[in-house]
Every structure is written in C-alpha cells, then in structure tokens.
Motif scaffolding. Structure first.
Motif, mmCIF file in Angstrom:
data_model
loop_
_atom_site.group_PDB
_atom_site.id
_atom_site.type_symbol
_atom_site.label_atom_id
_atom_site.label_comp_id
_atom_site.label_asym_id
_atom_site.label_seq_id
_atom_site.Cartn_x
_atom_site.Cartn_y
_atom_site.Cartn_z
ATOM 1 N N TYR A 28 0.803 -1.310 -0.102
ATOM 2 C CA TYR A 28 -0.099 -0.081 0.118
ATOM 3 C C TYR A 28 0.877 1.241 -0.093
ATOM 4 N N GLU A 29 0.045 2.197 -0.626
ATOM 5 C CA GLU A 29 1.032 3.360 -0.423
ATOM 6 C C GLU A 29 0.510 4.266 0.716
ATOM 7 N N VAL A 30 1.599 4.859 1.638
ATOM 8 C CA VAL A 30 1.338 5.695 2.935
ATOM 9 C C VAL A 30 1.549 7.246 2.587
ATOM 10 N N PRO A 31 0.603 7.892 2.365
ATOM 11 C CA PRO A 31 1.151 9.365 1.913
ATOM 12 C C PRO A 31 1.492 10.110 3.506
ATOM 13 N N GLY A 32 1.439 9.415 4.664
ATOM 14 C CA GLY A 32 1.566 9.999 5.921
ATOM 15 C C GLY A 32 1.051 9.819 6.817
ATOM 16 N N PHE A 33 1.200 10.001 8.220
ATOM 17 C CA PHE A 33 0.132 9.706 9.270
ATOM 18 C C PHE A 33 0.103 11.077 10.020
ATOM 19 N N ALA A 42 -7.468 17.786 6.943
ATOM 20 C CA ALA A 42 -6.495 18.614 6.093
ATOM 21 C C ALA A 42 -5.749 17.561 5.328
ATOM 22 N N SER A 43 -5.260 16.642 5.814
ATOM 23 C CA SER A 43 -4.396 15.640 4.889
ATOM 24 C C SER A 43 -5.299 15.025 3.929
ATOM 25 N N VAL A 44 -6.581 14.659 4.319
ATOM 26 C CA VAL A 44 -7.529 14.044 3.362
ATOM 27 C C VAL A 44 -7.766 15.024 2.280
ATOM 28 N N ALA A 45 -8.055 16.225 2.605
ATOM 29 C CA ALA A 45 -8.283 17.081 1.526
ATOM 30 C C ALA A 45 -7.167 17.149 0.328
ATOM 31 N N LEU A 51 -8.447 5.367 1.427
ATOM 32 C CA LEU A 51 -8.986 4.686 2.682
ATOM 33 C C LEU A 51 -8.167 5.320 3.817
ATOM 34 N N VAL A 52 -9.082 5.637 4.991
ATOM 35 C CA VAL A 52 -8.380 6.008 6.173
ATOM 36 C C VAL A 52 -8.389 5.108 7.429
ATOM 37 N N LEU A 53 -7.118 4.750 8.059
ATOM 38 C CA LEU A 53 -7.057 3.998 9.332
ATOM 39 C C LEU A 53 -7.270 4.976 10.532
ATOM 40 N N MET A 54 -8.242 5.088 11.209
ATOM 41 C CA MET A 54 -8.738 6.183 12.187
ATOM 42 C C MET A 54 -8.569 5.656 13.666
ATOM 43 N N ASP A 55 -7.645 6.082 14.471
ATOM 44 C CA ASP A 55 -7.729 5.753 15.775
ATOM 45 C C ASP A 55 -8.935 6.420 16.305
#
Length: 520
Positions: A28-33, A42-45, A51-55
């Motif tokens: 998978y590609e990870v643009p950051g965390f 802001a990062s999603v925009a 997909l978002v992995l959300m704590d």
C-alpha cells in the motif's frame, strides 16, 4: 504500479510508524500519518486517500476520531476503518453512526490489517457501484414520458416520478408514504364511479385488466385525464409481491384523434349518401377514393399513436370484445396474432433487460462444462431456420479443430441466438445468412455474416450501448439490447467481438472465445 493510498490517523506516533511499515510491506501507499482530527481532515483534502485508518481516541477529546470520521465520510465520501482498543458500548454506538467500513481491534497483526483494509476497500467499491446504478435508474425514471409510481406491499407510495407528480397534482414530498388509493383515483367515465385501484387489486392477488378507453384519472385539482396503464409486481426471493409499480400515461391526444376520425367517417358517409343519385360509375369512384383516403389516415394514426406493444394489445383486445361476433375468423386470428406478438415483444424486452442486468451486476458467473459446440450450435441454427421458414436461408459451416470444449451453455446460447436474430431482422426476404464455427487449440470463433441493410459508420461506436439502435433501422422492430447482451457474455469469457459493416452491403460479427479450463 502503486497500491491503494492509506492515510493513518493514530494517537501514538510509534504505533503509527509501525502500522506504516506494515502497510508498505503489503504494497500500500502511505502518504503520511497524523495524530489529530483536524490534521486528518486537512490531509484527506490534500492527498485524497483511498481509505483512512482512524484511531478512535485522539489527544483532542472534543474532536476525536469518531467526529473526524463523520466529517470525512460526509465531505469526501472516503471509507474509514477504526483502529481501537476500546469496546465500550457508548463509544461503539457513536462509531456506528458514522457508517465505518470496519473495525480493527488493537493489538493486531499484519494479516488482520490486510484483511480489514481489503474488505473495507471492497465494500466501498460495491457501495459506489450501487449508488451509480441507482442514479442510472433514477435518471431513466425521471426522463420517461410516462407516469411511474412504486409502492410497498401495503400499497403505500415509495417512489413517484415528475410526470406522475404533474398528472396527479401530488408533489413527491407529499405523496411518499401515502396510500396509492389516495393519490391515484381512477373513475369510470360512463358511470362516473370510482374503480378499484389496479395496484391494490394486484397486491390482493386479483386478476388485473388493462384500463379501457372509458377510464379517467382524477387529479388533485379535479382535472380529469383519460389514461391507459400497466401494473407489475415487485418480488424478491419469494413469489409473494412485496410491492408494485404502476405506469400510466395521458391518452387525451389519442382520444382527440379518434373523435376526429369518427367525425371524418361521419362526414364521408353523408357525402356518399348525398351523391347516391349520381351515376353508378361516378359513385363507385368517389367511394373508392374516400375509402382510400380513410385507410391512409387510419394507418397514419395507428402508426403514430399505437407505438408500443402494450397499445397493440389494448387495441386488439378492445376490438375483439366489441366486434367479435361480427368479425370473420380470419380477422379474429389476425388480432390474436397481434396480441401474441405484443406479449412476445414485451417478454423479450424484459428477458433481455433482466439478462443484461444480471450480467452487469455480477450475478451471472461462468458455469463451464464440456460441450459439443458443433452439435449445440447446429441445433440452435436449425431451430431458428424452422422458425423463419423461407424468410431467409441460414448456411452453417464448420472448420478447424472442434471437439468438446469447456463452455457455458446458457451464455453461448445468448450469443448465437442474438446474433442470428439481428442478422435475420435486418436482411431482406430470401437472402442467405452465413454462420461459421471455427476452432483451434486456443480459441473458438463464431461468425455471422448477413447481406442486410448494414450499419452507418457514425453509429458503429455505440452498438454495444443498451437500448441503442442504428439510425437506419426505420420501422424494423427491436429493443436495442441484443448486441449489448452479446458483448457482456463475451466479456465474461474474456473473449473478443468485432463488427464489420457497410450500409446496403451487410454486416459481419465475429466472436472469439478462449478455450478455458473448468474449475474443479
């Protein structure tokens, strides 16, 4: 090629780093965390991840993972999977409202992570496809010139299109949830009495008769609209109807045309009566001329007004009912043939649409079995030849290496029958249609060549679109679904289809199917 893009929103940066490494190992590609709800949005925009992995629990308790997920879902339509070590009912209930695509409970391993993500991505894909299909169907229903109303099993309205709103005088927001009997009131013009709603009759298991010419819809403002209609049940798994669809249309213009024609006949009759005293030859010529003109007008009216199979059925049944005892047996047979033809055409359209829809939605899968292709195709072609008689001659040729091949019998039948039907339909009487079956070690080829009207170049790019018909078909009947179904069947085989055509010369359609191994 990079895999799906996954954004990580995690309170603990050490954990976020570990998850990031696992995701990269999985392709998978990870643009950051990030570690806050505001940063997540802001990062999603900026990155538009898949997909978002959300704590769930973040440092800012007033703007936690659940609140951030709700905004991401609302604004960006991006799927969210929760990462959580919490199982409290209150937290889970809040999380459910945001419609997450899954939960991954801490601690988790790489396999759990991959399974959770793949399921989430698949569910999101299916949800998107469903929304696109619903939008497609909604566009069709909103664009049709007929009024369409759907109900549940109790007769309460669940859908009403704009034409139905205009005809009934009920807006959608007012009609939804109301009984069909309140919104659609149908009266008998002769007796001026309310007739039982066809939807309720259907849901109660009664026999449904099409509305005759003496039925009118009483709109909300009291306006009386002459209508014809059709009602169909909606079923899921059982045979019990769990709803109905009522389609009706305004026949005011047709009524005016009928009155005008009757008036013309009356005037013609008066003219004939006044001229009886004239010479027999002149009288015969006048009568012949008037009958010829009347015939032309009737043909023009029928061609314009009775376009659909439903109208044909309605007209034929009314004529049989009204003039049956006075009609010759030959005339009766003609009307019955029209009714059967109309029913066959509607049944064909329904079957074609259902088949296309099942293939489109993925309900149909390849069911491979050893099949004697030559014998199977020859039987289909012989049956078709018997049906058309001397309308045309079908020449069947077999070449190459043909033996028992793993094929789906039903899909192959759809391909052969639809290609033959098109070739026959658009060919002149007495012409020959060539069918070729060819095989080698890698593929099976079925080819149909006609010498018919051909297809204009400008139309050839849209031939596989459902309901599309070429611009030169004129009055030749058809649904425009045949080639669409063939294309879908060929795609299921991962095969190829090619069309060569020239106007007034003919059309050649070639289907190539790979030899496949049957699944054990």
């Amino acid at each position: 090629m990079a895999g799906p893009k996954i954004l990580i929103v995690e309170d603990e940066m050490i954990t976020a780093c570990a998850i990031s490494e696992q995701l990269k190992r999985l392709g998978y590609e990870v643009p950051g965390f990030v570690n806050s709800g505001a940063a997540a949005i802001a990062s999603v925009a900026q990155n538009l991840p898949d997909l978002v992995l959300m704590d769930i629990v973040l440092k800012n308790r007033k703007f936690d993972g659940i609140e951030a997920a709700a905004q991401i879902r609302s604004q960006f339509k991006i799927p969210v999977i929760y990462l959580t070590a919490h199982s409290e009912e209150v937290i889970l209930e809040r999380a459910k409202v945001t419609e997450p695509f899954g939960y991954i409970v801490k601690p988790f391993n790489q396999r759990d992570l991959r399974i959770g993500i793949e399921i989430g991505l698949y569910k999101h894909k299916m949800e998107r496809q469903l929304a696109e299909r619903e939008e497609f169907l909604s566009t069709i229903l909103h664009s049709t010139s007929d009024a369409v109303i759907a109900t549940d099993e109790t007769g309460c309205i669940t859908y009403i299109n704009p034409v139905a709103e205009t005809m009934t005088g009920w807006q959608s927001v007012e009609a939804l949830g109301k009984s069909i009997t309140e919104v659609v009131q149908i009266f008998d013009e002769v007796t001026d009495t309310l007739v039982e709603n066809p939807v309720m009759l259907l849901l109660e298991g009664e026999t449904i008769d099409l509305l005759g010419n003496s039925r009118v819809l009483i709109a909300r403002n009291g306006r009386r609209i002459p209508i014809a209609d059709s009602v169909s049940p909606m079923r899921k798994e059982s045979d019990t109807a769990n709803g109905a669809v009522l389609v009706f249309w305004d026949i005011s213009e047709r009524r005016k045309s009928e009155v005008l024609e009757l008036e013309k006949v009356r005037l013609s009759t008066e003219i004939i009566e006044r001229e009886k005293a004239e010479a027999e030859v002149r009288k015969a010529l006048i009568v012949e001329q008037q009958l010829s003109e009347l015939k032309s007008r009737l043909i023009a009216t029928i061609s314009h007004e009775y376009r659909t199979p439903l109208a044909i059925i309605l007209t034929s049944t009314e004529l049989l009912k009204r003039y049956g005892p006075k009609l010759s047996e030959e005339k009766k047979e003609t009307y019955l043939d029209r009714i059967q033809g109309g029913v066959r055409q509607m049944a064909q359209l329904v079957d074609e649409v259902l088949t296309f829809g099942k293939i489109e939605s993925g309900e149909i899968e390849l069911n491979l079995e050893p099949l004697n292709v030559e014998e199977f195709c020859r039987e289909l072609i012989n049956d078709r030849q018997n049906q058309v008689g001397d309308r045309c001659n079908i020449n069947f040729t077999v070449r190459g290496f043909i033996d028992y091949v793993n094929l789906d019998k039903d899909l192959l039948q759809q391909i052969v029958i639809n290609l033959l039907a098109n070739a026959i339909k658009y060919s002149a009487k007495g012409t020959t249609i060539d069918c070729l079956l060819f095989g080698d070690k890698e593929r099976i080829i079925f080819q149909v060549k006609d010498r018919g009207i051909g297809i204009p170049k400008i139309d050839q790019t849209r031939l596989f679109s459902p309901f599309f018909r070429a611009s030169n078909v004129s009055t030749v009947g058809g649904t425009g679904m045949g080639l669409s179904i063939v294309k879908k069947c060929v795609d299921l085989y991962q095969g190829e289809i090619a069309i060569e055509s020239e106007v007034d010369v003919g059309t050649t359609v070639t289907v190539s199917l790979p030899r496949l191994e049957a699944k054990g």
